[in-house]
Structures are given as C-alpha cells and as structure tokens.
Design a protein around this motif. Structure first.
Motif, mmCIF file in Angstrom:
data_model
loop_
_atom_site.group_PDB
_atom_site.id
_atom_site.type_symbol
_atom_site.label_atom_id
_atom_site.label_comp_id
_atom_site.label_asym_id
_atom_site.label_seq_id
_atom_site.Cartn_x
_atom_site.Cartn_y
_atom_site.Cartn_z
ATOM 1 N N MET A 5 0.854 -1.191 0.000
ATOM 2 C CA MET A 5 0.000 0.000 0.000
ATOM 3 C C MET A 5 0.890 1.240 0.000
ATOM 4 O O MET A 5 1.612 1.500 0.961
ATOM 5 N N ILE A 6 0.810 1.983 -1.086
ATOM 6 C CA ILE A 6 1.649 3.160 -1.289
ATOM 7 C C ILE A 6 0.767 4.405 -1.213
ATOM 8 O O ILE A 6 -0.255 4.485 -1.897
ATOM 9 N N ARG A 7 1.175 5.357 -0.374
ATOM 10 C CA ARG A 7 0.478 6.642 -0.383
ATOM 11 C C ARG A 7 0.934 7.413 -1.610
ATOM 12 O O ARG A 7 2.117 7.395 -1.984
ATOM 13 N N HIS A 8 0.012 8.114 -2.252
ATOM 14 C CA HIS A 8 0.330 8.923 -3.435
ATOM 15 C C HIS A 8 1.452 9.913 -3.137
ATOM 16 O O HIS A 8 1.742 10.224 -1.984
ATOM 17 N N GLY A 9 2.045 10.434 -4.195
ATOM 18 C CA GLY A 9 3.067 11.465 -4.060
ATOM 19 C C GLY A 9 2.465 12.794 -3.615
ATOM 20 O O GLY A 9 1.241 12.970 -3.572
ATOM 21 N N GLN A 10 3.328 13.729 -3.314
ATOM 22 C CA GLN A 10 2.922 15.029 -2.774
ATOM 23 C C GLN A 10 2.104 15.850 -3.771
ATOM 24 O O GLN A 10 2.340 15.827 -4.974
ATOM 25 N N THR A 11 1.169 16.612 -3.219
ATOM 26 C CA THR A 11 0.412 17.614 -3.968
ATOM 27 C C THR A 11 0.707 18.978 -3.357
ATOM 28 O O THR A 11 1.275 19.067 -2.261
ATOM 29 N N ASP A 12 0.271 20.037 -4.025
ATOM 30 C CA ASP A 12 0.436 21.374 -3.432
ATOM 31 C C ASP A 12 -0.354 21.496 -2.137
ATOM 32 O O ASP A 12 0.074 22.180 -1.210
ATOM 33 N N TRP A 13 -1.498 20.823 -2.051
ATOM 34 C CA TRP A 13 -2.277 20.871 -0.810
ATOM 35 C C TRP A 13 -1.530 20.154 0.318
ATOM 36 O O TRP A 13 -1.576 20.601 1.456
ATOM 37 N N ASN A 14 -0.847 19.042 0.016
ATOM 38 C CA ASN A 14 -0.006 18.407 1.039
ATOM 39 C C ASN A 14 1.053 19.388 1.524
ATOM 40 O O ASN A 14 1.298 19.511 2.725
ATOM 41 N N ALA A 137 0.908 -13.808 -5.224
ATOM 42 C CA ALA A 137 0.897 -12.547 -5.971
ATOM 43 C C ALA A 137 1.337 -11.374 -5.098
ATOM 44 O O ALA A 137 1.058 -11.338 -3.898
ATOM 45 N N ASN A 138 2.022 -10.442 -5.731
ATOM 46 C CA ASN A 138 2.390 -9.169 -5.120
ATOM 47 C C ASN A 138 1.672 -8.073 -5.893
ATOM 48 O O ASN A 138 1.853 -7.946 -7.108
ATOM 49 N N ILE A 139 0.854 -7.282 -5.178
ATOM 50 C CA ILE A 139 0.041 -6.241 -5.809
ATOM 51 C C ILE A 139 0.407 -4.892 -5.193
ATOM 52 O O ILE A 139 0.459 -4.758 -3.971
ATOM 53 N N VAL A 140 0.644 -3.891 -6.032
ATOM 54 C CA VAL A 140 0.852 -2.524 -5.563
ATOM 55 C C VAL A 140 -0.515 -1.842 -5.518
ATOM 56 O O VAL A 140 -1.270 -1.894 -6.488
ATOM 57 N N VAL A 141 -0.823 -1.214 -4.385
ATOM 58 C CA VAL A 141 -2.098 -0.527 -4.183
ATOM 59 C C VAL A 141 -1.794 0.921 -3.822
ATOM 60 O O VAL A 141 -1.286 1.199 -2.738
ATOM 61 N N VAL A 142 -2.079 1.856 -4.731
ATOM 62 C CA VAL A 142 -1.786 3.268 -4.481
ATOM 63 C C VAL A 142 -3.064 3.960 -4.016
ATOM 64 O O VAL A 142 -4.073 3.934 -4.724
ATOM 65 N N CYS A 143 -3.000 4.543 -2.827
ATOM 66 C CA CYS A 143 -4.175 5.250 -2.315
ATOM 67 C C CYS A 143 -3.745 6.426 -1.445
ATOM 68 O O CYS A 143 -2.872 7.187 -1.865
#
Length: 192
Positions: A5-14, A137-143
C-alpha cells in the motif's frame, strides 16, 4: 498474497497542510519525483498488478510506477478514495481531527466508515486478483494516507502514526487473515 500500500506522491495541498480528502488534487513536481522514487524501491520485486484509488493524485502515482516497472495499470477501486472531510476540504486543520463528526468537523466521514471501505477494498482486490495471480501474488495498491493509516490500525489493533507520501506499507493475506508487515517501510514486530 501481499499488498504494498503506497500513499500517493505530494500535492500542493499536502505541501501547505490543506485537507484534501475526496477533492481531486493533482500531484506536484515533487510528488512525481516521489512516485519515481517509489518505483525504484519496488523495482527489485516481481509485481502481478498495480491498482489505485480513482482520485487523480493516486492514479497518476500509480501510472508513473506502472510505467517505470513495465506493468499494466490495473483497476481503480472507489473504496480506496481518501476520507471525506466535506466542508473542511481545502482548509488547514488547527485542532486534532476527530474520529467522528463534531463541532470543528461537523460533516467529516466517520472513522468507522473509512475503515469499513478500506477493508472492503482489500477484500475486493484479494477476491479479484487471487484467481488471476495466485496466492503468491504481489500487488501494488496506491491510495491515501488516512485510509492506509486507519486500515493498518484496525488490522493491528493499535494506532498508527503519519503515513508518508510515496511510502510503502505491506500487508499480507495468510492463514485467512490480513497481517501488517511494514509501515512507512519499517518492519512491524510480530505479536508475541
């Protein structure tokens, strides 16, 4: 089956500590760099699929990682959308954000609802991908950070701290249950 489980990259709001929630905010340039760095961390392993929240910041992070790893971008799961902060989205929280709606946060999504959605997403991913990819299985989950934090806390039975942008958090489906293996890339000690 293992989910990263990967947190998304930075945004301007972050960058400005603004609550994003279900607002559809894009990555900034630093967030795109973080997505590329996350892909480098994931590169030594074999991945069956990459899936994500449908929100732009998560989907773009997933697209960058998928392209860099040379795997097809998979489904977007609506259950993975970030906690809804409703009327507080775009603002900076000056007090601790409560688990339930209250005076300062009258219309936020309750924590219990976020946890239920997050666990449902894990089950949906498992039920969809297991027949296709098998138990190894290895699954990447971006949220998103809050949904990841709340789900990990529910699985562990204790609070979990801040989830970093583009950080990896590993859960594994084994013996009929989800186990948390790492948070922000750091191993979680097994229960005694």
């Amino acid at each position: 089956m293992r989910l990263e489980m990967i947190r998304h990259g930075q945004t301007d709001w972050n960058l400005h500590d603004q609550l994003q929630g279900s607002s559809d905010i894009p990555l900034n340039d630093h967030g795109r760099e973080q997505a590329h760095a996350a892909a480098l961390l994931l590169a030594p392993y074999e991945w069956s699929a990459i899936v994500s929240s449908p929100l732009l910041r998560a989907r773009e992070t997933a697209e960058i990682i998928a392209a860099q790893l040379g795997i097809e971008l998979g489904a977007a799961y609506p259950e993975l959308i970030e906690r809804d902060y409703a009327s507080r989205e775009g603002t900076v929280a000056t007090t601790k954000i409560p688990d339930e709606p209250g005076a300062d946060f009258p219309d936020i999504e309750p924590r219990e609802a976020v946890v239920a959605r997050g666990l449902e997403a894990l089950e949906d991913i498992r039920d969809t991908r297991l027949p296709l990819d098998g138990p190894d299985a290895n699954i990447v989950v971006v949220c998103h950070g809050t949904i990841i934090r709340f789900v990990l806390a529910a699985l562990l039975g204790r609070e979990v701290g801040h989830i970093h942008n583009a950080a990896a958090n590993t859960v594994e489906w084994t013996d009929g249950e989800w186990r948390v293996l790492s948070i922000n890339g750091e191993p979680v000690a097994a229960a005694a």
